[in-house]
Design a protein around this motif. Structure first.
Motif, PDB file in Angstrom:
ATOM      1  N   LYS A   1      13.490  86.124  79.167  1.00  0.00           N
ATOM      2  CA  LYS A   1      13.148  87.074  80.222  1.00  0.00           C
ATOM      3  C   LYS A   1      13.872  86.637  81.485  1.00  0.00           C
ATOM      4  CE  LYS A   1       8.370  88.120  78.758  1.00  0.00           C
ATOM      5  NZ  LYS A   1       8.624  88.094  77.372  1.00  0.00           N
ATOM      6  N   ALA A   2      14.272  87.602  82.313  1.00  0.00           N
ATOM      7  CA  ALA A   2      14.904  87.304  83.597  1.00  0.00           C
ATOM      8  C   ALA A   2      14.364  88.252  84.655  1.00  0.00           C
ATOM      9  CB  ALA A   2      16.417  87.428  83.498  1.00  0.00           C
ATOM     10  N   ILE A   3      14.228  87.716  85.861  1.00  0.00           N
ATOM     11  CA  ILE A   3      13.817  88.500  87.021  1.00  0.00           C
ATOM     12  C   ILE A   3      14.891  88.317  88.077  1.00  0.00           C
ATOM     13  CG2 ILE A   3      12.106  88.770  88.863  1.00  0.00           C
ATOM     14  CD1 ILE A   3      10.026  87.552  86.934  1.00  0.00           C
ATOM     15  N   GLY A   4      15.303  89.418  88.720  1.00  0.00           N
ATOM     16  CA  GLY A   4      16.326  89.272  89.742  1.00  0.00           C
ATOM     17  C   GLY A   4      16.685  90.563  90.430  1.00  0.00           C
ATOM     18  N   TYR A   5      17.797  90.488  91.141  1.00  0.00           N
ATOM     19  CA  TYR A   5      18.344  91.607  91.924  1.00  0.00           C
ATOM     20  C   TYR A   5      19.539  92.174  91.168  1.00  0.00           C
ATOM     21  CZ  TYR A   5      15.505  89.611  95.615  1.00  0.00           C
ATOM     22  OH  TYR A   5      14.451  89.139  96.359  1.00  0.00           O
TER      23      TYR A   5
ATOM     24  N   VAL B   1      17.656  77.333  88.065  1.00  0.00           N
ATOM     25  CA  VAL B   1      18.911  77.711  87.418  1.00  0.00           C
ATOM     26  C   VAL B   1      19.059  79.191  87.678  1.00  0.00           C
ATOM     27  CG1 VAL B   1      20.113  78.007  85.232  1.00  0.00           C
ATOM     28  CG2 VAL B   1      18.780  75.921  85.653  1.00  0.00           C
ATOM     29  N   GLU B   2      20.114  79.539  88.386  1.00  0.00           N
ATOM     30  CA  GLU B   2      20.355  80.953  88.675  1.00  0.00           C
ATOM     31  C   GLU B   2      21.328  81.512  87.648  1.00  0.00           C
ATOM     32  OE1 GLU B   2      19.696  81.113  93.424  1.00  0.00           O
ATOM     33  OE2 GLU B   2      21.281  79.801  92.689  1.00  0.00           O
ATOM     34  N   LEU B   3      21.115  82.769  87.316  1.00  0.00           N
ATOM     35  CA  LEU B   3      21.941  83.446  86.328  1.00  0.00           C
ATOM     36  C   LEU B   3      22.637  84.634  86.968  1.00  0.00           C
ATOM     37  CD1 LEU B   3      19.320  83.598  83.426  1.00  0.00           C
ATOM     38  CD2 LEU B   3      21.078  81.857  83.789  1.00  0.00           C
ATOM     39  N   GLY B   4      23.860  84.866  86.569  1.00  0.00           N
ATOM     40  CA  GLY B   4      24.580  86.089  86.901  1.00  0.00           C
ATOM     41  C   GLY B   4      24.805  86.798  85.586  1.00  0.00           C
TER      42      GLY B   4
ATOM     43  N   THR C   1      31.680 100.801  83.823  1.00  0.00           N
ATOM     44  CA  THR C   1      30.636 100.271  84.695  1.00  0.00           C
ATOM     45  C   THR C   1      29.693  99.350  83.932  1.00  0.00           C
ATOM     46  OG1 THR C   1      29.183 102.163  84.316  1.00  0.00           O
ATOM     47  CG2 THR C   1      30.688 102.303  86.205  1.00  0.00           C
ATOM     48  N   PHE C   2      29.028  98.495  84.684  1.00  0.00           N
ATOM     49  CA  PHE C   2      27.993  97.632  84.122  1.00  0.00           C
ATOM     50  C   PHE C   2      27.059  97.208  85.250  1.00  0.00           C
ATOM     51  CE2 PHE C   2      31.381  94.801  85.453  1.00  0.00           C
ATOM     52  CZ  PHE C   2      30.734  93.682  85.994  1.00  0.00           C
ATOM     53  N   THR C   3      25.927  96.648  84.871  1.00  0.00           N
ATOM     54  CA  THR C   3      24.971  96.139  85.850  1.00  0.00           C
ATOM     55  C   THR C   3      25.101  94.631  85.901  1.00  0.00           C
ATOM     56  OG1 THR C   3      23.453  97.972  85.471  1.00  0.00           O
ATOM     57  CG2 THR C   3      22.521  95.986  86.462  1.00  0.00           C
ATOM     58  N   TYR C   4      25.109  94.099  87.121  1.00  0.00           N
ATOM     59  CA  TYR C   4      25.170  92.663  87.343  1.00  0.00           C
ATOM     60  C   TYR C   4      23.856  92.245  87.985  1.00  0.00           C
ATOM     61  CZ  TYR C   4      26.928  88.073  88.688  1.00  0.00           C
ATOM     62  OH  TYR C   4      27.108  86.707  88.825  1.00  0.00           O
ATOM     63  N   MET C   5      23.161  91.327  87.338  1.00  0.00           N
ATOM     64  CA  MET C   5      21.883  90.822  87.851  1.00  0.00           C
ATOM     65  C   MET C   5      22.057  89.381  88.317  1.00  0.00           C
ATOM     66  SD  MET C   5      18.328  89.883  85.845  1.00  0.00           S
ATOM     67  CE  MET C   5      17.232  91.263  86.119  1.00  0.00           C
ATOM     68  N   ILE C   6      21.600  89.091  89.523  1.00  0.00           N
ATOM     69  CA  ILE C   6      21.461  87.709  89.974  1.00  0.00           C
ATOM     70  C   ILE C   6      19.975  87.406  89.876  1.00  0.00           C
ATOM     71  CG2 ILE C   6      21.676  86.056  91.845  1.00  0.00           C
ATOM     72  CD1 ILE C   6      23.886  87.829  93.024  1.00  0.00           C
ATOM     73  N   GLY C   7      19.645  86.420  89.072  1.00  0.00           N
ATOM     74  CA  GLY C   7      18.230  86.121  88.891  1.00  0.00           C
ATOM     75  C   GLY C   7      17.997  84.798  88.227  1.00  0.00           C
ATOM     76  N   MET C   8      16.815  84.664  87.671  1.00  0.00           N
ATOM     77  CA  MET C   8      16.399  83.431  87.013  1.00  0.00           C
ATOM     78  C   MET C   8      15.598  83.759  85.766  1.00  0.00           C
ATOM     79  SD  MET C   8      15.135  81.139  90.194  1.00  0.00           S
ATOM     80  CE  MET C   8      16.080  81.083  91.717  1.00  0.00           C
TER      81      MET C   8
END
Length: 169
Positions: free
Chosen positions: A12-16, A57-60, A71-78
């Motif tokens: 699971k990831a939560i982010g922007y 640990v941050e994920l892109g 196109t694609f979605t890029y999430m910065i999160g954890m």
């Protein structure tokens, strides 16, 4: 290129999130600017339920690809333990487990980090992928930012996870 193969279970990831495009290198301008906004505004502090606790640990994460439009979605999160009590402006996503080829960017200065990351992506797709025994599995790929690129370091690096399957499989 040196790489290792890793089986990562579902997470699971939560982010922007940011929707971007590969056309005209738009993603290569928008994603670094998105990271700057994220870092300058301290958005990481708003991400709850972190798996990695005190050593974030941050994920892109690149996901939801549309090959037709580029196109694609890029999430910065954890990575997150659960999705309880998540602020409204954050996205919650579950990513399936997969086999990944993991590449580490060269050690570089923080000033050259963004261009080092972009060059590593380019090398993976243009030089490694066409000649390896693997092909892209078509699932989300991601960047792994841990203490090797924490603020204050004079030399930084991170890992890039590419979902793979054996060619012809």
């Amino acid at each position: 290129m040196e790489y290792r193969i890793v089986n990562k279970p579902a997470f699971k990831a939560i982010g922007y999130e940011l929707r971007t495009s590969v056309r005209d290198g738009e993603n290569q301008r928008q994603i670094p600017a998105f990271w700057q906004e994220y870092l300058q505004n301290g958005w990481s502090c708003r991400i709850p339920n972190r798996v990695h606790g005190d050593n974030p640990v941050e994920l892109g994460i690149c996901h939801s690809f549309d090959m037709e439009s580029g196109t694609f979605t890029y999430m910065i999160g954890m990575e997150a333990e659960h999705f309880d009590h998540v602020p409204e402006e954050l996205a919650c996503r579950t990513f399936m487990g997969a086999e990944y080829a993991v590449f580490t960017t060269p050690l570089t200065t923080p000033e050259l980090f963004s261009s080092s990351i972009q060059q590593t992506w380019k090398t993976i797709h243009e030089q490694w992928m066409p000649f390896s025994e693997y092909e892209h599995a078509g699932t989300p790929e991601f960047e792994w930012y841990d203490d090797r690129c924490a603020p204050g370091r004079t030399q930084v690096q991170m890992d890039i996870y590419i979902p793979v399957k054996r060619k012809g499989a």
